[in-house]
Design a protein around this motif. Structure first.
Motif, PDB file in Angstrom:
ATOM      1  N   VAL A 142       9.262  -1.701  10.907  1.00 40.96           N
ATOM      2  CA  VAL A 142      10.433  -2.059  11.237  1.00 40.96           C
ATOM      3  C   VAL A 142      11.221  -0.824  11.277  1.00 40.96           C
ATOM      4  CG1 VAL A 142      12.681  -3.360  10.537  1.00 40.96           C
ATOM      5  CG2 VAL A 142      10.410  -4.565   9.913  1.00 40.96           C
ATOM      6  N   GLU A 143      12.014  -0.492  12.308  1.00 37.76           N
ATOM      7  CA  GLU A 143      12.623   0.864  12.970  1.00 37.76           C
ATOM      8  C   GLU A 143      13.457   1.207  11.727  1.00 37.76           C
ATOM      9  OE1 GLU A 143      13.032   4.345  14.439  1.00 37.76           O
ATOM     10  OE2 GLU A 143      11.571   3.001  14.849  1.00 37.76           O
ATOM     11  N   TYR A 144      14.329   0.136  11.043  1.00 28.65           N
ATOM     12  CA  TYR A 144      15.309   0.842  10.021  1.00 28.65           C
ATOM     13  C   TYR A 144      14.315   1.046   8.704  1.00 28.65           C
ATOM     14  CZ  TYR A 144      15.047  -4.114   8.112  1.00 28.65           C
ATOM     15  OH  TYR A 144      14.537  -5.209   7.538  1.00 28.65           O
ATOM     16  N   THR A 145      13.348   0.758   8.469  1.00 25.00           N
ATOM     17  CA  THR A 145      12.455   1.205   7.307  1.00 25.00           C
ATOM     18  C   THR A 145      12.107   2.451   7.540  1.00 25.00           C
ATOM     19  OG1 THR A 145      11.834  -1.371   6.926  1.00 25.00           O
ATOM     20  CG2 THR A 145      10.559   0.642   6.021  1.00 25.00           C
ATOM     21  N   ARG A 146      11.661   2.744   8.940  1.00 23.28           N
ATOM     22  CA  ARG A 146      11.240   4.074   9.160  1.00 23.28           C
ATOM     23  C   ARG A 146      12.397   5.282   8.988  1.00 23.28           C
ATOM     24  NH1 ARG A 146       7.089   5.716  11.976  1.00 23.28           N
ATOM     25  NH2 ARG A 146       6.854   3.734  12.931  1.00 23.28           N
ATOM     26  N   VAL A 147      13.631   4.714   9.484  1.00 21.83           N
ATOM     27  CA  VAL A 147      14.751   5.553   9.317  1.00 21.83           C
ATOM     28  C   VAL A 147      15.236   5.881   8.081  1.00 21.83           C
ATOM     29  CG1 VAL A 147      17.243   5.803   9.953  1.00 21.83           C
ATOM     30  CG2 VAL A 147      15.508   4.815  11.590  1.00 21.83           C
ATOM     31  N   ARG A 195       0.768  -1.021   0.029  1.00 25.01           N
ATOM     32  CA  ARG A 195      -0.043   0.007  -0.064  1.00 25.01           C
ATOM     33  C   ARG A 195       0.795   1.230  -0.072  1.00 25.01           C
ATOM     34  NH1 ARG A 195      -4.295  -0.612   4.686  1.00 25.01           N
ATOM     35  NH2 ARG A 195      -4.732   1.451   4.123  1.00 25.01           N
ATOM     36  N   TRP A 196       0.360   2.304  -0.640  1.00 22.83           N
ATOM     37  CA  TRP A 196       1.048   3.542  -0.322  1.00 22.83           C
ATOM     38  C   TRP A 196       0.492   4.253   0.829  1.00 22.83           C
ATOM     39  CZ3 TRP A 196       4.610   3.366  -3.676  1.00 22.83           C
ATOM     40  CH2 TRP A 196       4.405   2.924  -5.051  1.00 22.83           C
ATOM     41  N   TRP A 197       1.647   4.758   1.574  1.00 26.38           N
ATOM     42  CA  TRP A 197       1.505   5.259   2.779  1.00 26.38           C
ATOM     43  C   TRP A 197       2.124   6.807   2.834  1.00 26.38           C
ATOM     44  CZ3 TRP A 197      -1.562   3.468   6.576  1.00 26.38           C
ATOM     45  CH2 TRP A 197      -1.853   1.774   6.463  1.00 26.38           C
ATOM     46  N   PRO A 198       1.342   7.899   3.345  1.00 23.42           N
ATOM     47  CA  PRO A 198       2.116   9.329   3.495  1.00 23.42           C
ATOM     48  C   PRO A 198       3.223   8.927   4.695  1.00 23.42           C
ATOM     49  CG  PRO A 198      -0.335   9.488   3.929  1.00 23.42           C
ATOM     50  CD  PRO A 198      -0.166   7.708   3.633  1.00 23.42           C
ATOM     51  N   LEU A 199       4.201   9.692   4.216  1.00 18.14           N
ATOM     52  CA  LEU A 199       5.639   9.384   5.321  1.00 18.14           C
ATOM     53  C   LEU A 199       5.058  10.009   6.705  1.00 18.14           C
ATOM     54  CD1 LEU A 199       8.662  10.477   3.045  1.00 18.14           C
ATOM     55  CD2 LEU A 199       8.014   8.346   3.828  1.00 18.14           C
ATOM     56  N   ASP A 200       4.261  10.942   6.809  1.00 19.47           N
ATOM     57  CA  ASP A 200       4.059  11.345   8.283  1.00 19.47           C
ATOM     58  C   ASP A 200       2.581  10.403   8.964  1.00 19.47           C
ATOM     59  OD1 ASP A 200       2.087  11.886   6.607  1.00 19.47           O
ATOM     60  OD2 ASP A 200       1.579  14.000   7.688  1.00 19.47           O
ATOM     61  N   VAL A 201       2.399   9.412   8.341  1.00 19.37           N
ATOM     62  CA  VAL A 201       1.467   8.404   8.737  1.00 19.37           C
ATOM     63  C   VAL A 201       1.563   6.919   8.476  1.00 19.37           C
ATOM     64  CG1 VAL A 201      -0.963   8.139   9.075  1.00 19.37           C
ATOM     65  CG2 VAL A 201      -0.196  10.288   8.379  1.00 19.37           C
ATOM     66  N   LEU A 202       2.747   6.598   8.623  1.00 19.76           N
ATOM     67  CA  LEU A 202       3.526   5.238   8.557  1.00 19.76           C
ATOM     68  C   LEU A 202       2.599   4.298   9.208  1.00 19.76           C
ATOM     69  CD1 LEU A 202       7.048   5.787   7.891  1.00 19.76           C
ATOM     70  CD2 LEU A 202       5.609   5.435   6.306  1.00 19.76           C
ATOM     71  N   PRO A 203       2.283   2.798   8.922  1.00 20.01           N
ATOM     72  CA  PRO A 203       1.796   1.980   9.708  1.00 20.01           C
ATOM     73  C   PRO A 203       2.275   1.395  10.994  1.00 20.01           C
ATOM     74  CG  PRO A 203       2.496   1.125   7.617  1.00 20.01           C
ATOM     75  CD  PRO A 203       2.783   2.440   7.556  1.00 20.01           C
ATOM     76  N   GLU A 204       1.792   1.105  11.756  1.00 19.09           N
ATOM     77  CA  GLU A 204       2.268   0.516  12.855  1.00 19.09           C
ATOM     78  C   GLU A 204       1.854  -0.901  13.055  1.00 19.09           C
ATOM     79  OE1 GLU A 204       4.765   1.552  14.865  1.00 19.09           O
ATOM     80  OE2 GLU A 204       4.654   3.402  14.065  1.00 19.09           O
TER      81      GLU A 204
END
Length: 60
Positions: A38-43, A26-35
Motif C-alpha cells: 500500500v503506497e501510504y505504508t511505503r511513504v 515478516r521483517w523486511w529491509p526498508l530498501d527491499v519492501l515487498p510488492e
C-alpha cells in the motif's frame, strides 16, 4: 487517516491477530519492501526512517 508509530523497544515475535486480514508478519529491509505494498505504508516507512514526525499525504 493512518497513524504509524516507531517502537523504541521490542520483545518477542509479532503474531497475526486478524488472519482474515493478514496472512503473515515478516521483517523486511526498508530498501527491499515487498510488492505489492500500500503506497501510504511505503511513504510512512520512508518518513520514519528519515526521522520525520509527520508526513501529509493525500490532503489538498
Amino acid at each position: 487517516m493512518g497513524l504509524f508509530f516507531a517502537a523504541s523497544r521490542w520483545e518477542g515475535e509479532p503474531l497475526v491477530r486478524e488472519p482474515e486480514c493478514c496472512t503473515e508478519w515478516r521483517w523486511w529491509p526498508l530498501d527491499v519492501l515487498p510488492e505489492p505494498i500500500v503506497e501510504y505504508t511505503r511513504v510512512a516507512l520512508q518518513a520514519i526512517s528519515r526521522g520525520a514526525l509527520y508526513t501529509p499525504m493525500g490532503w489538498s
